[in-house]
Motif scaffolding. Structure first.
Motif, PDB file in Angstrom:
ATOM      1  N   ASP A 151     -90.548  19.922  26.377  1.00  0.00           N
ATOM      2  CA  ASP A 151     -90.193  20.402  25.046  1.00  0.00           C
ATOM      3  C   ASP A 151     -90.602  21.872  24.820  1.00  0.00           C
ATOM      4  OD1 ASP A 151     -89.502  17.985  24.557  1.00  0.00           O
ATOM      5  OD2 ASP A 151     -90.830  17.506  22.878  1.00  0.00           O
ATOM      6  N   GLY A 152     -91.652  22.498  25.721  1.00  0.00           N
ATOM      7  CA  GLY A 152     -91.752  23.921  25.447  1.00  0.00           C
ATOM      8  C   GLY A 152     -92.984  24.093  24.728  1.00  0.00           C
ATOM      9  N   GLU A 153     -93.574  23.001  23.991  1.00  0.00           N
ATOM     10  CA  GLU A 153     -94.658  23.175  23.221  1.00  0.00           C
ATOM     11  C   GLU A 153     -95.124  22.007  22.620  1.00  0.00           C
ATOM     12  OE1 GLU A 153     -93.883  25.783  19.760  1.00  0.00           O
ATOM     13  OE2 GLU A 153     -92.010  24.682  19.295  1.00  0.00           O
ATOM     14  N   CYS A 154     -96.530  21.834  22.187  1.00  0.00           N
ATOM     15  CA  CYS A 154     -96.989  20.592  21.586  1.00  0.00           C
ATOM     16  C   CYS A 154     -98.030  20.967  20.545  1.00  0.00           C
ATOM     17  CB  CYS A 154     -97.319  19.771  22.561  1.00  0.00           C
ATOM     18  SG  CYS A 154     -98.000  18.208  21.874  1.00  0.00           S
ATOM     19  N   ILE A 179     -98.789  16.027  17.460  1.00  0.00           N
ATOM     20  CA  ILE A 179     -97.387  16.287  16.663  1.00  0.00           C
ATOM     21  C   ILE A 179     -96.646  16.937  17.578  1.00  0.00           C
ATOM     22  CG2 ILE A 179     -96.775  17.763  14.907  1.00  0.00           C
ATOM     23  CD1 ILE A 179     -99.514  17.953  13.609  1.00  0.00           C
ATOM     24  N   GLU A 180     -95.213  16.092  17.482  1.00  0.00           N
ATOM     25  CA  GLU A 180     -94.161  17.093  18.534  1.00  0.00           C
ATOM     26  C   GLU A 180     -93.746  18.265  17.705  1.00  0.00           C
ATOM     27  OE1 GLU A 180     -91.300  13.600  19.252  1.00  0.00           O
ATOM     28  OE2 GLU A 180     -92.020  13.436  21.095  1.00  0.00           O
ATOM     29  N   PRO A 181     -93.100  18.908  18.431  1.00  0.00           N
ATOM     30  CA  PRO A 181     -92.427  20.234  17.872  1.00  0.00           C
ATOM     31  C   PRO A 181     -91.406  20.120  16.879  1.00  0.00           C
ATOM     32  CG  PRO A 181     -91.849  20.021  20.443  1.00  0.00           C
ATOM     33  CD  PRO A 181     -92.810  18.805  20.074  1.00  0.00           C
ATOM     34  N   MET A 237    -105.427  23.432  13.704  1.00  0.00           N
ATOM     35  CA  MET A 237    -104.327  23.022  14.533  1.00  0.00           C
ATOM     36  C   MET A 237    -104.514  23.926  15.685  1.00  0.00           C
ATOM     37  SD  MET A 237    -101.443  21.582  14.475  1.00  0.00           S
ATOM     38  CE  MET A 237    -100.401  21.515  12.590  1.00  0.00           C
ATOM     39  N   HIS A 238    -104.119  22.939  17.062  1.00  0.00           N
ATOM     40  CA  HIS A 238    -104.086  23.251  18.342  1.00  0.00           C
ATOM     41  C   HIS A 238    -102.705  23.503  18.640  1.00  0.00           C
ATOM     42  CE1 HIS A 238    -108.456  22.930  18.581  1.00  0.00           C
ATOM     43  NE2 HIS A 238    -108.315  21.697  18.685  1.00  0.00           N
ATOM     44  N   HIS A 239    -102.239  24.840  19.113  1.00  0.00           N
ATOM     45  CA  HIS A 239    -100.902  24.772  19.645  1.00  0.00           C
ATOM     46  C   HIS A 239    -101.015  25.378  20.976  1.00  0.00           C
ATOM     47  CE1 HIS A 239     -96.850  27.330  18.942  1.00  0.00           C
ATOM     48  NE2 HIS A 239     -96.669  26.270  19.768  1.00  0.00           N
ATOM     49  N   ILE A 246     -94.165  38.748  25.217  1.00  0.00           N
ATOM     50  CA  ILE A 246     -94.946  39.232  24.334  1.00  0.00           C
ATOM     51  C   ILE A 246     -94.514  39.239  22.849  1.00  0.00           C
ATOM     52  CG2 ILE A 246     -96.574  40.816  23.512  1.00  0.00           C
ATOM     53  CD1 ILE A 246     -96.436  42.011  26.396  1.00  0.00           C
ATOM     54  N   GLY A 247     -95.354  38.417  22.010  1.00  0.00           N
ATOM     55  CA  GLY A 247     -94.921  38.312  20.611  1.00  0.00           C
ATOM     56  C   GLY A 247     -93.833  36.963  20.380  1.00  0.00           C
ATOM     57  N   GLN A 248     -93.828  36.310  21.258  1.00  0.00           N
ATOM     58  CA  GLN A 248     -92.943  34.970  21.200  1.00  0.00           C
ATOM     59  C   GLN A 248     -93.812  33.974  20.426  1.00  0.00           C
ATOM     60  OE1 GLN A 248     -90.879  33.401  24.524  1.00  0.00           O
ATOM     61  NE2 GLN A 248     -90.757  31.461  23.801  1.00  0.00           N
ATOM     62  N   MET A 249     -93.444  33.247  19.372  1.00  0.00           N
ATOM     63  CA  MET A 249     -94.347  32.347  18.674  1.00  0.00           C
ATOM     64  C   MET A 249     -93.924  30.830  19.255  1.00  0.00           C
ATOM     65  SD  MET A 249     -94.369  33.738  14.673  1.00  0.00           S
ATOM     66  CE  MET A 249     -92.500  33.490  14.553  1.00  0.00           C
ATOM     67  N   ARG A 250     -92.848  30.498  19.538  1.00  0.00           N
ATOM     68  CA  ARG A 250     -92.446  29.287  19.680  1.00  0.00           C
ATOM     69  C   ARG A 250     -92.219  28.982  21.046  1.00  0.00           C
ATOM     70  NH1 ARG A 250     -91.516  25.799  15.070  1.00  0.00           N
ATOM     71  NH2 ARG A 250     -91.502  24.398  16.499  1.00  0.00           N
ATOM     72  N   GLY A 251     -92.320  28.017  21.821  1.00  0.00           N
ATOM     73  CA  GLY A 251     -92.335  27.746  22.959  1.00  0.00           C
ATOM     74  C   GLY A 251     -91.092  27.369  23.557  1.00  0.00           C
ATOM     75  N   VAL A 252     -90.589  27.569  24.832  1.00  0.00           N
ATOM     76  CA  VAL A 252     -89.352  27.111  25.138  1.00  0.00           C
ATOM     77  C   VAL A 252     -89.402  26.290  26.498  1.00  0.00           C
ATOM     78  CG1 VAL A 252     -87.258  28.037  26.186  1.00  0.00           C
ATOM     79  CG2 VAL A 252     -88.231  29.119  24.367  1.00  0.00           C
ATOM     80  N   SER A 253     -88.577  25.244  26.695  1.00  0.00           N
ATOM     81  CA  SER A 253     -88.783  24.377  27.706  1.00  0.00           C
ATOM     82  C   SER A 253     -88.885  24.865  29.094  1.00  0.00           C
ATOM     83  CB  SER A 253     -87.680  23.163  27.773  1.00  0.00           C
ATOM     84  OG  SER A 253     -87.684  22.255  28.759  1.00  0.00           O
TER      85      SER A 253
END
Length: 512
Positions: A151-154, A179-181, A237-239, A246-253
């Motif tokens: 999913d790119g993140e958790c 928690i799923e994204p 929260m752990h992310h 650089i500066g990207q907040m959310r993850g990509v698969s």
């Protein structure tokens, strides 16, 4: 040294160079630069697509869609599922990331008693580390790693101490809520409060809070409460996220760059399977002669235009065909002999995009020992990098929380002679590179240890085991053997009785 190619001046260049030499020189330099970077100039043969948007804008446009596509491939494509399993197993492994506590006294020595107490409490906590108490710690790590890569993140919420309606189930009151994204909405923005993509940040870009749905959106039991948001402080929260810029907040698969190729492989293989099934079904047709023959009777069926049944048996002779008729067979030229080669090439590209091993993803272990080891050595650095990211973003923060919770609850208080800053120091042991030829690898490590270039502890860690556990097992086994009068091998049985080595003779510096 080869001379530089001369740039030919056109009529306009010559006029400008004659009237304004400095302008002509700048014009010539600009043309020279443009001529060197052909890739920057779109043409009929080059699309020249660019990605100049901000990192968060790029993630906003595609992260959610890529997440859904990756999940679909995992559920319905064997290669995608196997590739994801390969990444997770090589990053986390069957027993998870090993942790060896390294708390130190103020003089720098390791506090063995405190480390032993932490290990004992940690073994108890590993049984039920998360709120549902359905998964043990190593499985939690694999679930988080799979979600992160697919999913790119958790996300995981840290719950320490007394929490309403929560039974930690362990001596140390500390639990994780996985928690799923999907529960952190990508489309929730509030610029006035510094909220974008569900994450609240300060002026420096540091996350200060996460806005989460109280229930899974569009879940099985939809209620109005499903779309109610609650704020979770960033300290709780752990992310873990896979970011590219650089500066990207959310993850990509991690599958973003190979999804199209995996879908093509799936569709192509499905088409080939259908074609092979058609080819395996024997199909014949009756070819008639002149057009007027179609109005005549058709052999055994007896009636004009009626379906015809042809019965085949080994060695049979067909002699009931009408005048001008002949039997033909449908040949689909399947299976395709080029399928394996095409599939191998595509899977190599998938392995390159994912960073996984081609042999493991394709289950193709052909090749010599040297080639397999070279692939393993070059590939293992990628697994080590992923392991470093996983430890830094998830395992180490969880361990720090565990030590803090153990101290605050009084289960394992920090001794006074321990440096407080080193209380949560630990050595995190990831998966070791497997041995292709165990005999050769063992002899190599044995030589390194004997020559003093490596230690026994290092060899144990390279094998993926905890040296302290191995030593305890060896000691317990030998003590039990001694109690029962059993002797296995002469090395440790007669070790104490062995004669001391003879002293080396000193040689004169000048020689004989």
């Amino acid at each position: 040294m080869m001379p530089r190619p001369k740039v030919r001046l056109n009529a306009v260049d010559q006029v400008i160079a004659y009237l304004w030499p400095s302008a002509g020189l700048k014009r010539l330099a600009a043309r020279n630069v443009l001529g060197q970077y052909e890739a920057a100039n779109p043409s009929r043969m080059r699309k020249g697509r660019k990605a100049n948007g901000s990192p968060n804008a790029s993630a906003q446009r595609g992260a959610v869609a890529l997440r859904g596509l990756a999940r679909h491939l995992e559920e319905n494509h064997d290669i995608a599922r196997g590739a994801l399993r390969t990444l997770v197993n090589n990053v986390v492994g069957p027993a998870g990331i090993g942790i060896e506590p390294q708390p130190r006294r103020k003089d720098g020595s390791i506090h063995n008693e405190y480390a032993a107490a932490l290990r004992k409490a940690y073994r108890d906590w590993q049984q039920t580390p998360e709120v549902t108490q359905r998964h043990h710690w190593s499985k939690v790590q694999r679930l988080v790693a799979k979600t992160w890569l697919r999913d790119g993140e958790c996300f995981s919420q840290r719950l320490i101490g007394a929490v309403p309606l929560l039974d930690h189930g362990t001596k140390v009151p500390y639990s994780l809520e996985l928690i799923e994204p999907d529960l952190i909405p990508f489309d929730y923005h509030d610029p006035a409060r510094g909220i974008r993509q569900g994450i609240e940040r300060n002026a420096w870009g540091k996350p200060t809070g996460y806005w989460a749905y109280k229930e899974f959106p569009d879940g099985e039991s939809w209620t109005k409460r499903s779309y109610d948001l609650k704020r979770v402080d960033a300290g709780r929260m752990h992310h873990i996220a896979s970011v590219d810029r650089i500066g990207q907040m959310r993850g990509v698969s991690e599958f973003a760059s190979v999804i199209t190729r995996l879908e093509d492989i799936k569709d192509y293989e499905e088409s080939e399977r259908v074609a092979a099934k058609v080819a395996a079904s024997l199909t014949a047709y009756v070819k008639k002669g002149a057009p007027e023959d179609f109005g005549q009777g058709t052999g055994e069926s007896g009636g004009a235009g009626q379906p015809r049944e042809l019965h085949f048996s080994p060695g049979m002779i067909i002699d009931n065909l009408a005048v001008g008729e002949e039997i033909g067979m449908i040949d689909s030229n399947r299976p395709n002999p080029n399928l394996v080669t095409f599939r191998q090439g595509q899977l190599r590209a998938v392995a390159a995009g994912l960073g996984g091993s081609y042999s493991s993803i394709a289950r193709d272990y052909s090749g010599t020992y040297s080639s397999q080891r070279q692939e393993l050595v070059e590939q293992w650095i990628h697994y080590a990098v992923l392991c470093d990211e996983f430890v830094g973003q998830f395992v180490q923060p969880v361990w720090n929380d565990f030590v803090l919770a153990a101290h605050l609850s009084g289960v394992v208080p920090i001794p006074r002679d321990v440096d407080p800053e080193s209380a949560d120091d630990a050595l995190f042991v990831g998966q070791s590179m497997p041995w292709i030829d165990p005999l050769k690898e063992a002899l190599a490590w044995h030589s390194l240890v004997e020559d003093g270039f490596a230690s026994e502890v290092e060899v144990m860690r390279k094998r993926g085991v905890n040296p302290r556990d191995v030593l305890e097992q060896i000691k317990a086994h030998r003590d039990e053997c001694a109690e029962k009068g059993l002797v296995f091998g002469s090395n440790f049985a007669n070790k104490d009785k062995a004669a001391p080595p003879a002293p080396m003779q000193q040689q004169d510096d000048k020689g004989d």
